[in-house]
Design a protein around this motif. Structure first.
Motif, PDB file in Angstrom:
ATOM      1  N   ASN A 131       0.813  -1.208   0.000  1.00  0.00           N
ATOM      2  CA  ASN A 131       0.000   0.000   0.000  1.00  0.00           C
ATOM      3  C   ASN A 131       0.850   1.262   0.000  1.00  0.00           C
ATOM      4  O   ASN A 131       0.512   2.239  -0.667  1.00  0.00           O
ATOM      5  N   ILE A 132       1.943   1.243   0.742  1.00  0.00           N
ATOM      6  CA  ILE A 132       2.800   2.426   0.770  1.00  0.00           C
ATOM      7  C   ILE A 132       3.502   2.600  -0.572  1.00  0.00           C
ATOM      8  O   ILE A 132       3.655   3.728  -1.055  1.00  0.00           O
ATOM      9  N   GLU A 133       3.886   1.507  -1.195  1.00  0.00           N
ATOM     10  CA  GLU A 133       4.484   1.602  -2.529  1.00  0.00           C
ATOM     11  C   GLU A 133       3.510   2.255  -3.511  1.00  0.00           C
ATOM     12  O   GLU A 133       3.888   3.123  -4.297  1.00  0.00           O
ATOM     13  N   THR A 134       2.250   1.862  -3.439  1.00  0.00           N
ATOM     14  CA  THR A 134       1.222   2.463  -4.298  1.00  0.00           C
ATOM     15  C   THR A 134       1.090   3.947  -4.001  1.00  0.00           C
ATOM     16  O   THR A 134       0.993   4.764  -4.926  1.00  0.00           O
ATOM     17  N   ARG A 135       1.099   4.312  -2.716  1.00  0.00           N
ATOM     18  CA  ARG A 135       0.977   5.721  -2.345  1.00  0.00           C
ATOM     19  C   ARG A 135       2.158   6.527  -2.861  1.00  0.00           C
ATOM     20  O   ARG A 135       1.999   7.667  -3.296  1.00  0.00           O
ATOM     21  N   LYS A 156       3.938   5.898  -5.511  1.00  0.00           N
ATOM     22  CA  LYS A 156       3.766   6.065  -6.964  1.00  0.00           C
ATOM     23  C   LYS A 156       2.724   7.121  -7.275  1.00  0.00           C
ATOM     24  O   LYS A 156       2.876   7.897  -8.216  1.00  0.00           O
ATOM     25  N   ASP A 157       1.644   7.135  -6.487  1.00  0.00           N
ATOM     26  CA  ASP A 157       0.562   8.089  -6.702  1.00  0.00           C
ATOM     27  C   ASP A 157       0.836   9.451  -6.066  1.00  0.00           C
ATOM     28  O   ASP A 157       0.035  10.372  -6.197  1.00  0.00           O
ATOM     29  N   GLU A 158       1.957   9.543  -5.351  1.00  0.00           N
ATOM     30  CA  GLU A 158       2.335  10.761  -4.639  1.00  0.00           C
ATOM     31  C   GLU A 158       1.225  11.231  -3.708  1.00  0.00           C
ATOM     32  O   GLU A 158       0.937  12.432  -3.598  1.00  0.00           O
ATOM     33  N   LYS A 159       0.603  10.270  -3.013  1.00  0.00           N
ATOM     34  CA  LYS A 159      -0.456  10.580  -2.046  1.00  0.00           C
ATOM     35  C   LYS A 159       0.080  10.396  -0.636  1.00  0.00           C
ATOM     36  O   LYS A 159       0.743   9.419  -0.344  1.00  0.00           O
ATOM     37  N   LYS A 160      -0.226  11.340   0.219  1.00  0.00           N
ATOM     38  CA  LYS A 160       0.196  11.285   1.624  1.00  0.00           C
ATOM     39  C   LYS A 160      -0.784  10.435   2.431  1.00  0.00           C
ATOM     40  O   LYS A 160      -1.938  10.272   2.058  1.00  0.00           O
ATOM     41  N   LEU A 161      -0.286   9.927   3.545  1.00  0.00           N
ATOM     42  CA  LEU A 161      -1.116   9.136   4.452  1.00  0.00           C
ATOM     43  C   LEU A 161      -1.481   9.976   5.662  1.00  0.00           C
ATOM     44  O   LEU A 161      -0.669  10.756   6.162  1.00  0.00           O
ATOM     45  N   PHE A 163      18.415  13.219   4.008  1.00  0.00           N
ATOM     46  CA  PHE A 163      17.387  13.316   2.970  1.00  0.00           C
ATOM     47  C   PHE A 163      18.011  13.178   1.584  1.00  0.00           C
ATOM     48  O   PHE A 163      17.448  12.508   0.723  1.00  0.00           O
ATOM     49  N   GLU A 164      19.154  13.805   1.385  1.00  0.00           N
ATOM     50  CA  GLU A 164      19.843  13.725   0.094  1.00  0.00           C
ATOM     51  C   GLU A 164      20.281  12.282  -0.171  1.00  0.00           C
ATOM     52  O   GLU A 164      20.119  11.760  -1.273  1.00  0.00           O
ATOM     53  N   GLU A 165      20.817  11.634   0.843  1.00  0.00           N
ATOM     54  CA  GLU A 165      21.300  10.257   0.711  1.00  0.00           C
ATOM     55  C   GLU A 165      20.162   9.270   0.446  1.00  0.00           C
ATOM     56  O   GLU A 165      20.341   8.287  -0.265  1.00  0.00           O
ATOM     57  N   LEU A 166      18.990   9.562   0.997  1.00  0.00           N
ATOM     58  CA  LEU A 166      17.885   8.595   0.941  1.00  0.00           C
ATOM     59  C   LEU A 166      16.812   8.927  -0.103  1.00  0.00           C
ATOM     60  O   LEU A 166      15.900   8.124  -0.321  1.00  0.00           O
ATOM     61  N   LYS A 167      16.922  10.054  -0.770  1.00  0.00           N
ATOM     62  CA  LYS A 167      15.863  10.465  -1.691  1.00  0.00           C
ATOM     63  C   LYS A 167      15.637   9.482  -2.842  1.00  0.00           C
ATOM     64  O   LYS A 167      14.546   9.418  -3.398  1.00  0.00           O
ATOM     65  N   HIS A 168      16.637   8.678  -3.159  1.00  0.00           N
ATOM     66  CA  HIS A 168      16.480   7.674  -4.225  1.00  0.00           C
ATOM     67  C   HIS A 168      15.379   6.649  -3.892  1.00  0.00           C
ATOM     68  O   HIS A 168      14.830   6.021  -4.779  1.00  0.00           O
ATOM     69  N   LEU A 169      15.035   6.521  -2.625  1.00  0.00           N
ATOM     70  CA  LEU A 169      13.999   5.561  -2.217  1.00  0.00           C
ATOM     71  C   LEU A 169      12.608   5.986  -2.685  1.00  0.00           C
ATOM     72  O   LEU A 169      11.695   5.171  -2.717  1.00  0.00           O
ATOM     73  N   LEU A 170      12.468   7.224  -3.054  1.00  0.00           N
ATOM     74  CA  LEU A 170      11.164   7.731  -3.481  1.00  0.00           C
ATOM     75  C   LEU A 170      10.889   7.502  -4.953  1.00  0.00           C
ATOM     76  O   LEU A 170       9.788   7.715  -5.432  1.00  0.00           O
ATOM     77  N   ASN A 171      11.881   7.056  -5.702  1.00  0.00           N
ATOM     78  CA  ASN A 171      11.710   6.832  -7.148  1.00  0.00           C
ATOM     79  C   ASN A 171      11.187   5.443  -7.451  1.00  0.00           C
ATOM     80  O   ASN A 171      11.418   4.500  -6.849  1.00  0.00           O
ATOM     81  N   GLN A 216       8.208  11.309   4.427  1.00  0.00           N
ATOM     82  CA  GLN A 216       7.791  11.782   3.107  1.00  0.00           C
ATOM     83  C   GLN A 216       6.329  11.477   2.790  1.00  0.00           C
ATOM     84  O   GLN A 216       5.741  12.125   1.926  1.00  0.00           O
ATOM     85  N   ILE A 217       5.756  10.498   3.453  1.00  0.00           N
ATOM     86  CA  ILE A 217       4.391  10.096   3.087  1.00  0.00           C
ATOM     87  C   ILE A 217       3.346  10.411   4.152  1.00  0.00           C
ATOM     88  O   ILE A 217       2.160  10.255   3.897  1.00  0.00           O
ATOM     89  N   CYS A 218       3.774  10.862   5.330  1.00  0.00           N
ATOM     90  CA  CYS A 218       2.818  11.207   6.391  1.00  0.00           C
ATOM     91  C   CYS A 218       2.474  12.684   6.316  1.00  0.00           C
ATOM     92  O   CYS A 218       3.361  13.517   6.148  1.00  0.00           O
TER      93      CYS A 218
END
Length: 192
Positions: free
Chosen positions: A66-70, A72-77, A184-192, A115-117
């Motif tokens: 579900n978080i992976e889907t969010r 991709k959809d750039e939707k916050k929880l 944040f810079e080091e981990l931002k690749h996780l959002l792609n 990033q998602i909350c």
């Protein structure tokens, strides 16, 4: 529950059968709220550790999907409805990783949560956790020294999370802003 009530629940064949049926239902439906309800029952009753592990693993699978889907959809929880269970599972998994000294894994999960909350109080606290993991602070020592005994956020939705510390959060975040930005810079690749 009182000890005699726990014993009655653990030995009542009708209740144990009900739990088995409930387990089958929620595992098939992947209902996150039902999975947590089942997990909490299994933990309170101190039942089969393998069953607890299987339910927890299913919770993580459902949450990750579900978080992976969010993402991709750039939707916050939010902390409403099933979203709270997705956030809770990621948070608990991050805490578990942190407690085992897996700072990288914990940082990744805390970062994704930031990033998602959409809840600003939770995001501030998650950033505090992220900084502690970036500093490779031992979790038990960190909690003993820095977590406030009394949590001021009394709403039920905040009950799963550590939000209050023995220091001013905003000042702490400001003092560690450079480290946080680096993370944040080091981990931002996780959002792609």
């Amino acid at each position: 529950m009182k000890p005699e009530e726990l014993h009655e629940a653990r030995t009542n064949p009708d209740f144990l059968e009900y739990l088995e049926v409930k387990e089958k239902e929620v595992m098939e439906s992947r209902d996150i709220a039902g999975l947590y309800e089942l997990l909490d029952s299994l933990l309170v009753l101190d039942l089969d550790e393998e069953r607890v592990h299987n339910v927890y693993q299913e919770i993580l699978k459902v949450a990750f999907d579900n978080i992976e889907t969010r993402l991709k959809d750039e939707k916050k929880l939010s902390l409403d409805d099933d979203d709270i269970y997705f956030i809770r599972s990621f948070y608990e998994h991050a805490i578990e990783k942190w407690s085992m000294g897996n700072f990288k894994g914990a940082k990744e999960l805390f970062f994704i949560l930031t990033q998602i909350c959409e809840d600003e109080f939770l995001v501030e606290a998650l950033n505090v956790h992220l900084i502690a993991c970036a500093k490779q602070s031992d979790m038990d020592e960190y909690y003993d020294k820095n977590v406030a005994e009394e949590q001021t956020y009394t709403e039920e939705k905040y009950g799963y999370f550590i939000l209050d510390f023995n220091f001013d959060k905003k000042e702490y975040l400001n003092n560690n802003l450079k480290l946080l930005q680096e993370q944040f810079e080091e981990l931002k690749h996780l959002l792609n």
